[in-house]
Scaffold this motif. Structure first.
Motif: not given
Ligand code: NAD
Length: 272
Positions: A65-66, A244-249, A236-242, A9-15
């Motif tokens: 990374v999934e 969390s920023h922490l999940a991407a970190l 929230p993570l910029p790019g996907n309000p659903k 995937g290449f959504g908010a988290m991958a980006r």
């Protein structure tokens, strides 16, 4: 040469992951991603898309990374592990399915590959894992979200989300039942359950708060070690309000940990 990371995937988290790793410089870089054949997305320079899993495996990334969701984990992660690729997974809720979890574990053993689950939007799991070695008596996860964030979930059938006067429990049960009824909220419940008492003994409460403005996750545990309580309120993570920023970190940290040079974190080499 930098380690090459592929994302599913290449959504908010991958980006976010790709941009953050690029900022670190010199370390692991996102170089490949697996996209659905019908999805068009603009990719940053240096990132190449594959649309089938065999092509991704042929690229032999150093780590995958999934970041694509429960169905994508089920579709791709067993094959990646079987091919000997280590995989960081963020959509842990998918692994509440016993058959899929068994398949993933079998695939990891067959491919001598590592499945690396992330803590995601929560924390305190290192403590839980250590504490369970001496025996845990009780572990509770509470997920508290603004009332409106539960719209479209079974919570909307349980209570009048628009008419709540105070924070209200919309689900109470085991982590397994929570994952079945609220699959979109299963990732954190699963992370807590897998770190502690498991899906059937971990208690979950999901709460709608009419005054809430952010998602809060709380984990509390008692056991031979003593007692613990952990709470995090996420932006929230910029790019996907659903998300969390922490999940991407957390995914970023998991990648850096795989290629870490030493145990001193920020004191070894300031990152930002
Ligand atoms: N562990 C946690 O705490 C936590 C927190 C937030 C999100 N998550 C998980 O992370 C995932 C990604 O979050 P996000 O904010 O990037 O979501 P997103 O919706 O922005 O991006 C997901 C991307 O994956 C793609 N995708 C879906 N299925 C695919 C497949 N089979 N193959 C290839 N690509 C596929 C979608 O097209 C989309 O572009 C979520 O679905 C969720 O499961 C975990």
């Amino acid at each position: 040469m930098s380690a090459r990371i592929a994302t599913i995937g290449f959504g908010a988290m991958a980006r976010s992951l790709a941009a953050a790793l690029a900022r670190h410089g010199g370390g692991p870089r996102v170089t490949d991603c697996l996209l659905r054949p019908d999805s068009a997305t603009d990719l940053p320079e240096g990132v190449t898309a594959c649309t089938d899993i065999a092509a991704l495996i042929a690229k032999a990334p150093d780590l995958v990374v999934e970041c694509a969701g429960h169905a994508a984990l089920a579709e791709t992660v067993p094959a990646l592990l079987r091919a000997g690729l280590d995989v960081v997974v963020v959509s842990l809720g998918a692994l509440c399915d016993d058959a899929l979890r068994a398949e993933v574990m079998r695939a990891a053993a067959e491919g001598a590959a590592r499945l690396i689950p992330v803590a995601g939007a929560v924390g305190g799991l290192d403590l839980l894992r250590a504490a369970r070695l001496a025996g845990l008596d009780a572990v509770t996860y509470r997920g508290i979200k603004p009332a409106g964030a539960w719209a479209g979930s079974p919570a909307a059938d349980a209570v009048d989300l628009g008419g709540l006067a105070q924070a209200t429990v919309v689900f109470s049960g085991t982590a397994r039942a929570a994952a079945l009824r609220f699959p979109k909220n299963a990732n954190v419940a699963a992370a807590g359950a897998f770190a502690g008492l498991g899906l059937d003994a971990t208690r979950v409460e999901l709460i709608a708060d009419p005054a809430g403005t952010a998602n809060r996750h709380e984990i509390a545990a008692t056991g031979a070690f003593g007692e613990m309580a952990f709470s995090v309120t996420n932006r929230p993570l910029p790019g996907n309000p659903k998300t969390s920023h922490l999940a991407a970190l957390s995914a970023e940290e998991a990648v850096l940990a795989v290629f870490a040079a030493g145990p001193f974190g920020a004191d070894a080499a300031p990152r930002r």
